[in-house]
Design a protein around this motif. Structure first.
Motif, mmCIF file in Angstrom:
data_model
loop_
_atom_site.group_PDB
_atom_site.id
_atom_site.type_symbol
_atom_site.label_atom_id
_atom_site.label_comp_id
_atom_site.label_asym_id
_atom_site.label_seq_id
_atom_site.Cartn_x
_atom_site.Cartn_y
_atom_site.Cartn_z
ATOM 1 N N ARG A 134 33.563 -13.687 4.483
ATOM 2 C CA ARG A 134 33.728 -14.865 3.808
ATOM 3 C C ARG A 134 34.912 -15.482 3.490
ATOM 4 O O ARG A 134 35.450 -16.610 3.731
ATOM 5 N N GLU A 135 35.658 -14.325 3.137
ATOM 6 C CA GLU A 135 37.296 -14.563 2.684
ATOM 7 C C GLU A 135 38.070 -15.114 4.018
ATOM 8 O O GLU A 135 38.876 -16.202 3.649
ATOM 9 N N ARG A 136 37.603 -14.392 5.223
ATOM 10 C CA ARG A 136 38.526 -15.029 6.388
ATOM 11 C C ARG A 136 37.943 -16.568 6.637
ATOM 12 O O ARG A 136 38.945 -17.262 7.048
ATOM 13 N N ALA A 137 36.681 -16.743 6.637
ATOM 14 C CA ALA A 137 36.243 -18.208 6.943
ATOM 15 C C ALA A 137 36.885 -19.173 6.031
ATOM 16 O O ALA A 137 37.288 -20.276 6.456
ATOM 17 N N ILE A 138 36.835 -18.996 4.785
ATOM 18 C CA ILE A 138 37.349 -19.990 3.709
ATOM 19 C C ILE A 138 38.667 -20.252 3.914
ATOM 20 O O ILE A 138 39.351 -21.085 3.494
ATOM 21 N N ALA A 139 39.549 -19.206 4.736
ATOM 22 C CA ALA A 139 41.066 -19.164 4.644
ATOM 23 C C ALA A 139 41.350 -20.104 5.983
ATOM 24 O O ALA A 139 42.417 -20.411 6.313
ATOM 25 N N THR A 140 40.207 -20.410 6.870
ATOM 26 C CA THR A 140 40.667 -21.330 7.915
ATOM 27 C C THR A 140 40.964 -22.872 7.821
ATOM 28 O O THR A 140 40.643 -23.213 6.552
ATOM 29 N N ALA A 141 41.876 -23.320 8.429
ATOM 30 C CA ALA A 141 42.093 -24.895 8.262
ATOM 31 C C ALA A 141 40.892 -25.517 8.133
ATOM 32 O O ALA A 141 40.772 -26.574 7.513
ATOM 33 N N LEU A 142 39.733 -25.171 8.845
ATOM 34 C CA LEU A 142 38.496 -26.002 8.626
ATOM 35 C C LEU A 142 38.053 -26.118 7.127
ATOM 36 O O LEU A 142 37.598 -27.025 6.709
ATOM 37 N N PHE A 143 37.765 -24.930 6.625
ATOM 38 C CA PHE A 143 37.386 -24.912 5.279
ATOM 39 C C PHE A 143 38.341 -25.647 4.355
ATOM 40 O O PHE A 143 38.175 -26.037 3.136
ATOM 41 N N LYS A 144 39.673 -25.411 4.599
ATOM 42 C CA LYS A 144 40.640 -26.242 3.934
ATOM 43 C C LYS A 144 40.615 -27.728 3.820
ATOM 44 O O LYS A 144 40.844 -28.263 2.887
ATOM 45 N N GLN A 145 39.897 -28.126 4.679
ATOM 46 C CA GLN A 145 39.615 -29.681 4.901
ATOM 47 C C GLN A 145 38.223 -30.136 4.081
ATOM 48 O O GLN A 145 38.065 -31.142 4.066
ATOM 49 N N ALA A 146 37.429 -29.154 3.408
ATOM 50 C CA ALA A 146 36.493 -29.176 2.779
ATOM 51 C C ALA A 146 36.450 -30.351 1.804
ATOM 52 O O ALA A 146 35.510 -31.252 1.851
ATOM 53 N N PRO A 147 37.455 -30.700 0.973
ATOM 54 C CA PRO A 147 37.443 -31.874 0.120
ATOM 55 C C PRO A 147 37.494 -32.995 0.543
ATOM 56 O O PRO A 147 37.350 -33.996 -0.155
ATOM 57 N N GLN A 148 37.737 -33.168 2.203
ATOM 58 C CA GLN A 148 37.541 -34.416 2.618
ATOM 59 C C GLN A 148 36.364 -34.576 3.228
ATOM 60 O O GLN A 148 35.835 -35.686 3.861
ATOM 61 N N PHE A 149 35.396 -33.891 3.179
ATOM 62 C CA PHE A 149 33.972 -33.623 3.510
ATOM 63 C C PHE A 149 32.956 -34.029 2.500
ATOM 64 O O PHE A 149 33.158 -33.870 1.221
ATOM 65 N N GLN A 150 31.750 -34.456 2.660
ATOM 66 C CA GLN A 150 30.816 -34.696 1.790
ATOM 67 C C GLN A 150 30.004 -33.344 1.624
ATOM 68 O O GLN A 150 29.648 -32.534 2.763
ATOM 69 N N GLU A 151 29.693 -32.805 0.401
ATOM 70 C CA GLU A 151 29.086 -31.512 0.232
ATOM 71 C C GLU A 151 27.650 -31.879 0.142
ATOM 72 O O GLU A 151 27.341 -32.878 -0.739
ATOM 73 N N ARG A 152 26.749 -31.391 1.002
ATOM 74 C CA ARG A 152 25.333 -31.747 1.022
ATOM 75 C C ARG A 152 24.498 -30.500 1.101
ATOM 76 O O ARG A 152 24.816 -29.443 1.166
ATOM 77 N N SER A 153 23.210 -30.740 0.430
ATOM 78 C CA SER A 153 22.281 -29.636 0.374
ATOM 79 C C SER A 153 21.213 -29.582 1.337
ATOM 80 O O SER A 153 20.707 -30.784 1.495
ATOM 81 N N ALA A 154 20.912 -28.556 1.770
ATOM 82 C CA ALA A 154 19.560 -28.614 2.796
ATOM 83 C C ALA A 154 18.639 -27.413 1.985
ATOM 84 O O ALA A 154 19.138 -26.586 1.242
ATOM 85 N N PRO A 155 17.352 -27.141 2.418
ATOM 86 C CA PRO A 155 16.299 -26.312 1.773
ATOM 87 C C PRO A 155 17.077 -25.087 1.998
ATOM 88 O O PRO A 155 16.795 -23.988 1.034
ATOM 89 N N SER A 156 17.878 -24.529 2.792
ATOM 90 C CA SER A 156 18.284 -23.032 3.131
ATOM 91 C C SER A 156 19.723 -23.218 2.858
ATOM 92 O O SER A 156 20.207 -22.262 3.159
ATOM 93 N N GLY A 157 20.392 -24.130 2.328
ATOM 94 C CA GLY A 157 21.782 -24.161 1.974
ATOM 95 C C GLY A 157 22.697 -25.120 1.834
ATOM 96 O O GLY A 157 22.293 -26.248 2.132
ATOM 97 N N VAL A 158 23.959 -25.141 1.419
ATOM 98 C CA VAL A 158 24.915 -25.979 1.334
ATOM 99 C C VAL A 158 25.666 -26.092 2.382
ATOM 100 O O VAL A 158 26.057 -24.921 3.167
ATOM 101 N N TYR A 159 26.085 -27.282 2.833
ATOM 102 C CA TYR A 159 27.006 -27.654 4.116
ATOM 103 C C TYR A 159 28.151 -28.632 3.863
ATOM 104 O O TYR A 159 27.712 -29.596 2.990
ATOM 105 N N TYR A 160 28.902 -28.838 4.789
ATOM 106 C CA TYR A 160 29.941 -29.841 4.495
ATOM 107 C C TYR A 160 29.768 -30.578 5.786
ATOM 108 O O TYR A 160 29.696 -30.350 6.980
#
Length: 236
Positions: A134-160
């Protein structure tokens, strides 16, 4: 025919990057092919790597990569209508999500066991899954763009998710990513993300695992190597 040519090119790259198994004892088939259990059914081609991070480092530093890019086969393909269309679509996605999608980005995202499934080549509909902390995944450039995405929920988890307009505005799709079950999941449609999250929580009838295992089971003494590829040949 166009799909067949692209699949053949993928196969050439796979052969160029792969090498012999490390000789470890065979694990249960379901364990070797576990990432197929995350993939929604209906894929055209499934490719998995035992350690994508290591393979990407090797590929980026290899002379084979340079030879491939300078080959006549790649030269012809890079001038084809299909390739140019895919490049345009990739550029549209990069512009929308604010992150480049090239070999260097894949190397950054890649964890150990990883897989990609292509569902529609022309529309770039695919799912990418990699086992990474998780720590490495969150450090990627993709996750750093998360504020520019919509956070959405599915029955099995949250995604952007981020809406992407491609093909001159004629096609609208979504670029999505999530972290679930020790895996980074990236998809190019929202429907595939929702299904992949459900499979990540509990692989069921909507996963590709049984299809891939059925093919592997017919190969006597099958063992997944550094790279393993499965095709739905009936659809090529």
């Amino acid at each position: 025919m166009r799909s067949s040519r692209i699949i053949l090119l993928i196969a050439v790259i796979v052969v160029g990057m792969s090498h012999r198994s490390d000789g470890q004892g065979a694990r249960p088939l379901a364990e070797q092919l576990r990432l197929a259990g995350v993939m929604p059914r209906g894929g055209l081609v499934y490719v998995q790597a035992r350690d994508l991070s290591a393979l990407m480092k090797m590929w980026l530093a290899s002379t084979a990569r340079d030879r491939f890019r300078k080959s006549s086969s790649f030269s012809v393909f890079s001038e084809s209508r299909v390739y140019l269309k895919l490049q345009e679509r990739k550029k549209d996605i990069e512009t929308a999500v604010g992150v480049g999608l090239d070999e260097s980005r894949l190397a950054e995202l890649a964890g150990a066991a990883s897989a990609v499934t292509i569902y529609d080549i022309g529309n770039l509909e695919m799912v990418f899954v990699t086992e990474v902390g998780r720590e490495r995944a969150i450090a990627t450039a993709l996750f750093k763009q998360a504020p520019q995405f919509q956070e959405r929920s599915a029955p099995s988890g949250v995604y952007y998710a981020r809406e992407v307009s491609t093909d001159g505005g004629r096609l609208s799709q979504q670029f999505c990513f999530a972290y679930a079950g020790g895996r980074l999941i990236v998809t190019t449609t929202e429907g595939l993300m929702i299904r992949a999250l459900a499979n990540s929580a509990s692989a069921g009838d909507d996963s590709m695992l049984q299809d891939v295992m059925a093919t592997a089971g017919r190969a006597r003494g099958f063992t997944a190597h550094e790279i393993t590829m499965w095709l739905d040949q009936a659809r090529l």
